[in-house]
Design a protein around this motif. Structure first.
Motif, mmCIF file in Angstrom:
data_model
loop_
_atom_site.group_PDB
_atom_site.id
_atom_site.type_symbol
_atom_site.label_atom_id
_atom_site.label_comp_id
_atom_site.label_asym_id
_atom_site.label_seq_id
_atom_site.Cartn_x
_atom_site.Cartn_y
_atom_site.Cartn_z
ATOM 1 N N GLN A 1 0.807 -1.224 0.000
ATOM 2 C CA GLN A 1 0.000 0.000 0.000
ATOM 3 C C GLN A 1 0.841 1.275 0.000
ATOM 4 O O GLN A 1 0.609 2.166 -0.797
ATOM 5 C CB GLN A 1 -1.012 0.044 1.163
ATOM 6 C CG GLN A 1 -1.699 -1.264 1.519
ATOM 7 C CD GLN A 1 -2.270 -2.065 0.373
ATOM 8 O OE1 GLN A 1 -2.281 -1.643 -0.769
ATOM 9 N NE2 GLN A 1 -2.715 -3.271 0.664
ATOM 10 N N LEU B 1 -4.401 7.529 -0.246
ATOM 11 C CA LEU B 1 -4.517 7.233 1.175
ATOM 12 C C LEU B 1 -4.556 8.529 1.990
ATOM 13 O O LEU B 1 -3.965 9.532 1.592
ATOM 14 C CB LEU B 1 -3.342 6.364 1.635
ATOM 15 C CG LEU B 1 -3.367 4.909 1.163
ATOM 16 C CD1 LEU B 1 -2.026 4.239 1.412
ATOM 17 C CD2 LEU B 1 -4.491 4.135 1.849
ATOM 18 N N ARG C 1 -1.779 -1.274 8.913
ATOM 19 C CA ARG C 1 -1.169 -2.333 8.098
ATOM 20 C C ARG C 1 -0.593 -3.438 8.977
ATOM 21 O O ARG C 1 -0.687 -4.619 8.643
ATOM 22 C CB ARG C 1 -0.094 -1.722 7.189
ATOM 23 C CG ARG C 1 0.447 -2.687 6.147
ATOM 24 C CD ARG C 1 1.488 -2.016 5.284
ATOM 25 N NE ARG C 1 2.699 -1.695 6.037
ATOM 26 C CZ ARG C 1 3.690 -0.934 5.576
ATOM 27 N NH1 ARG C 1 3.593 -0.389 4.372
ATOM 28 N NH2 ARG C 1 4.755 -0.699 6.314
ATOM 29 N N THR D 1 -0.275 -1.310 -4.251
ATOM 30 C CA THR D 1 -0.173 0.036 -3.689
ATOM 31 C C THR D 1 -1.550 0.692 -3.772
ATOM 32 O O THR D 1 -2.373 0.324 -4.624
ATOM 33 C CB THR D 1 0.842 0.902 -4.450
ATOM 34 O OG1 THR D 1 0.404 1.041 -5.818
ATOM 35 C CG2 THR D 1 2.227 0.283 -4.429
ATOM 36 N N ILE D 2 -1.792 1.661 -2.890
ATOM 37 C CA ILE D 2 -3.059 2.400 -2.918
ATOM 38 C C ILE D 2 -2.757 3.881 -3.086
ATOM 39 O O ILE D 2 -1.962 4.453 -2.331
ATOM 40 C CB ILE D 2 -3.884 2.169 -1.640
ATOM 41 C CG1 ILE D 2 -4.317 0.698 -1.547
ATOM 42 C CG2 ILE D 2 -5.125 3.063 -1.637
ATOM 43 C CD1 ILE D 2 -5.156 0.376 -0.314
#
Length: 311
Positions: free
Chosen positions: A152, A193, A164, A189-190
């Motif tokens: 992420q 966030l 996490r 991955t994000i």
């Protein structure tokens, strides 16, 4: 500029045709596992963005055997996406979070299916003990094994905020050990966030360029009903991007990513009955078409701004 068929980036479709010589689709399977962020080991609510389905909202019925799940998923795809071979993708929750004898049984059931070309396992880097690594190494001798790691972000403060539950060094160790077994690593991955802007996202991209990974999924942050993130969003603590902002950021990521890394995803589509925001993300085809159009209009491509000598 590299040549990747019709798209100006190394797409998963291109990679699969290059590796297997044919069109291949993923079948999303459910191994019936949970997550240390849910069972009380690290926490009980999961990551703040995680829905009840634990990223497996589109996976097969967990009450079916693995063989039955494969057949049901094949049948669901057959009319619109016919193929001869598939990838068995264990997607829901943390798919190495179980006794190794159970993992061996379900993974072997999947990988030995005659229509399965490869095995892909979504998990956490802190759920890859020595016994699990040994199993994955053996399975990789049968057919290719991919491990998808939910990173992420590389930023410790964001990782704590989203719960996490592991340090960045744990991710680094897992990648090193998986590559020693010649197992491909795909990183999730994000983008978007809480507290992260383009600068923080690009720091994550830069870090991953230095890691020995083979693929990446660039996810859009979805606000889903029933999650802790939904409460943060509704209180004004989590602004969401417009589609234009997201397209700009995706292109920036692609331009700086190593051209050797396969792009497994450029967006995502959360369950429509759970999606609070951004609502434009439910039109996945529109989002992807816009990204492709903008790449063409800007005459840009994956790796255009990638500078390996500066890494």
């Amino acid at each position: 500029m590299e040549k990747w068929g019709e798209k100006p980036y190394r797409s998963l479709d291109f990679h699969l045709r290059e590796q297997f010589g044919e069109k291949i689709y993923k079948l999303s399977l459910n191994g019936g596992m949970t997550c240390p962020n849910r069972d009380g080991t690290l926490g009980s609510g999961g990551c703040i963005f995680c829905s009840a389905g634990g990223s497996g909202d589109f996976a097969a019925d967990r009450t079916l055997s693995i063989r039955e799940q494969i057949e049901s998923q094949k049948k669901a795809l057959q009319d619109k996406k016919p193929a001869k071979r598939y990838i068995a993708y264990f997607q829901a929750y943390t798919n190495t979070y179980a006794p190794v004898n159970y993992l061996e049984r379900i993974f072997t059931e999947a990988i030995t299916h005659p229509d399965i070309a490869a095995l892909s396992i979504g998990t956490r880097p802190d759920c890859l003990g020595a016994d699990v690594m040994e199993l994955l190494g053996r399975l990789n001798q049968i057919k290719p094994v991919w491990v998808e790691l939910g990173l992420q972000t590389v930023h410790a403060d964001t990782a704590r905020l989203i719960r996490r539950g592991y340090e960045l060094s744990c991710f680094d160790t897992a990648v090193t050990q998986l590559r020693q077994l010649h197992i491909d690593v795909i990183v999730h991955t994000i983008l978007g966030l809480p507290g992260e802007g383009n600068e923080q996202v690009m720091e994550t991209i830069s870090y991953l360029n230095k890691a020995e990974i083979q693929g990446i999924k660039l996810h859009l942050l979805h606000i889903l009903k029933g999650t802790e993130l939904a409460g943060l969003y509704e209180s004004g603590g989590c602004p969401v991007m417009s589609m234009e902002e997201y397209v700009d950021l995706i292109i920036l990521c692609l331009e700086h990513l190593s051209p050797k890394i396969t792009i497994h995803r450029l967006t995502g589509d959360g369950p429509k009955d759970l999606l609070l925001a951004p609502l434009w993300s439910s039109k996945k085809r529109t989002v992807l078409n816009t990204i492709h159009q903008e790449l063409k209009l800007r005459n840009t491509w994956q790796g255009r701004l990638y500078l390996p000598e500066s890494i």
